[in-house]
Design a protein around this motif. Structure first.
Motif, short mmCIF file in Angstrom:
data_model
loop_
_atom_site.label_atom_id
_atom_site.label_comp_id
_atom_site.label_asym_id
_atom_site.label_seq_id
_atom_site.Cartn_x
_atom_site.Cartn_y
_atom_site.Cartn_z
N GLU A 40 0.83 -1.21 0.00
CA GLU A 40 0.00 0.00 0.00
C GLU A 40 0.86 1.26 0.00
O GLU A 40 0.55 2.23 -0.68
CB GLU A 40 -0.95 -0.02 1.20
N LYS A 41 1.98 1.25 0.73
CA LYS A 41 2.90 2.40 0.72
C LYS A 41 3.56 2.55 -0.65
O LYS A 41 3.75 3.66 -1.13
CB LYS A 41 3.96 2.27 1.81
N PHE A 42 3.96 1.43 -1.25
CA PHE A 42 4.54 1.49 -2.60
C PHE A 42 3.58 2.23 -3.54
O PHE A 42 3.99 3.12 -4.28
CB PHE A 42 4.79 0.09 -3.17
N ILE A 43 2.33 1.84 -3.50
CA ILE A 43 1.32 2.41 -4.39
C ILE A 43 1.03 3.87 -4.04
O ILE A 43 1.03 4.74 -4.91
CB ILE A 43 0.03 1.57 -4.36
N ALA A 44 0.81 4.14 -2.77
CA ALA A 44 0.44 5.49 -2.33
C ALA A 44 1.51 6.52 -2.66
O ALA A 44 1.21 7.67 -2.99
CB ALA A 44 0.15 5.49 -0.83
N HIS A 45 2.78 6.10 -2.57
CA HIS A 45 3.87 7.06 -2.74
C HIS A 45 4.60 6.91 -4.08
O HIS A 45 5.55 7.63 -4.35
CB HIS A 45 4.86 6.94 -1.59
N GLY A 46 4.16 5.96 -4.90
CA GLY A 46 4.78 5.76 -6.21
C GLY A 46 6.24 5.37 -6.11
O GLY A 46 7.07 5.84 -6.88
N ILE A 47 6.55 4.49 -5.15
CA ILE A 47 7.93 4.07 -4.93
C ILE A 47 8.04 2.56 -5.08
O ILE A 47 7.02 1.85 -5.10
CB ILE A 47 8.44 4.51 -3.53
N SER A 48 9.26 2.05 -5.16
CA SER A 48 9.44 0.62 -5.37
C SER A 48 10.31 -0.03 -4.29
O SER A 48 10.63 -1.20 -4.39
CB SER A 48 10.06 0.36 -6.74
N GLY A 49 10.69 0.73 -3.29
CA GLY A 49 11.49 0.17 -2.21
C GLY A 49 11.40 1.02 -0.96
O GLY A 49 11.14 2.23 -1.05
N LEU A 50 11.60 0.38 0.18
CA LEU A 50 11.52 1.09 1.46
C LEU A 50 12.55 0.54 2.44
O LEU A 50 12.77 -0.68 2.48
CB LEU A 50 10.14 0.87 2.10
N PRO A 51 13.14 1.41 3.25
CA PRO A 51 13.98 0.90 4.34
C PRO A 51 13.08 0.28 5.41
O PRO A 51 11.96 0.73 5.64
CB PRO A 51 14.69 2.14 4.88
N VAL A 52 13.59 -0.78 6.03
CA VAL A 52 12.88 -1.45 7.12
C VAL A 52 13.63 -1.13 8.42
O VAL A 52 14.85 -1.28 8.47
CB VAL A 52 12.84 -2.98 6.90
N VAL A 53 12.89 -0.68 9.44
CA VAL A 53 13.52 -0.29 10.70
C VAL A 53 13.04 -1.18 11.84
O VAL A 53 11.95 -1.72 11.81
CB VAL A 53 13.27 1.20 11.04
N ASN A 54 13.90 -1.28 12.87
CA ASN A 54 13.52 -2.03 14.07
C ASN A 54 12.88 -1.10 15.09
O ASN A 54 12.62 0.07 14.79
CB ASN A 54 14.73 -2.77 14.66
N GLU A 55 12.64 -1.61 16.29
CA GLU A 55 11.97 -0.82 17.33
C GLU A 55 12.79 0.39 17.78
O GLU A 55 12.25 1.33 18.35
CB GLU A 55 11.59 -1.70 18.52
N ARG A 56 14.10 0.39 17.50
CA ARG A 56 14.95 1.54 17.84
C ARG A 56 15.11 2.50 16.65
O ARG A 56 15.95 3.37 16.66
CB ARG A 56 16.31 1.05 18.33
N ASN A 57 14.31 2.28 15.61
CA ASN A 57 14.32 3.10 14.39
C ASN A 57 15.64 2.98 13.63
O ASN A 57 16.02 3.88 12.89
CB ASN A 57 14.00 4.56 14.72
N GLU A 58 16.33 1.86 13.80
CA GLU A 58 17.57 1.59 13.08
C GLU A 58 17.24 0.81 11.81
O GLU A 58 16.42 -0.12 11.85
CB GLU A 58 18.53 0.76 13.94
N ILE A 59 17.88 1.15 10.72
CA ILE A 59 17.64 0.43 9.47
C ILE A 59 18.22 -0.97 9.59
O ILE A 59 19.40 -1.14 9.91
CB ILE A 59 18.25 1.17 8.27
N VAL A 60 17.37 -1.97 9.33
CA VAL A 60 17.81 -3.36 9.40
C VAL A 60 17.75 -4.04 8.03
O VAL A 60 18.17 -5.18 7.88
CB VAL A 60 16.98 -4.16 10.43
N GLY A 61 17.21 -3.34 7.04
CA GLY A 61 17.12 -3.90 5.70
C GLY A 61 16.33 -3.01 4.78
O GLY A 61 15.97 -1.89 5.12
N ILE A 62 16.11 -3.53 3.59
CA ILE A 62 15.34 -2.83 2.56
C ILE A 62 14.38 -3.85 1.96
O ILE A 62 14.75 -5.00 1.74
CB ILE A 62 16.26 -2.26 1.46
N ILE A 63 13.16 -3.43 1.71
CA ILE A 63 12.19 -4.28 1.01
C ILE A 63 11.82 -3.60 -0.30
O ILE A 63 11.62 -2.39 -0.34
CB ILE A 63 10.94 -4.58 1.89
#
Length: 62
Positions: A25-48
């Protein structure tokens, strides 16, 4: 051409616990194809990416 010339400046992100549906839904809403994934400490742990979602969806069907 440099990365900063084509990048999006407003960074959207998702949490590790977010559903794949909400990611798509975020991909569609924002016209993007990838997002950083963060943990509970808001640290980037990956990309989807859309590619990740498509590959996993097809693996699940086999």
């Amino acid at each position: 051409m440099k990365a900063h010339e084509v990048m999006i400046r407003q960074v959207h992100k998702v949490k590790e616990s977010d559903t794949v549906r909400s990611v798509v839904e975020k991909f569609i809403a924002h016209g993007i194809s990838g997002l950083p994934v963060v943990n509970e400490r808001n640290e980037i742990v990956g990309i989807i990416s859309r590619g990740n979602v498509i590959r996993q969806t097809f693996k699940s069907l086999l």
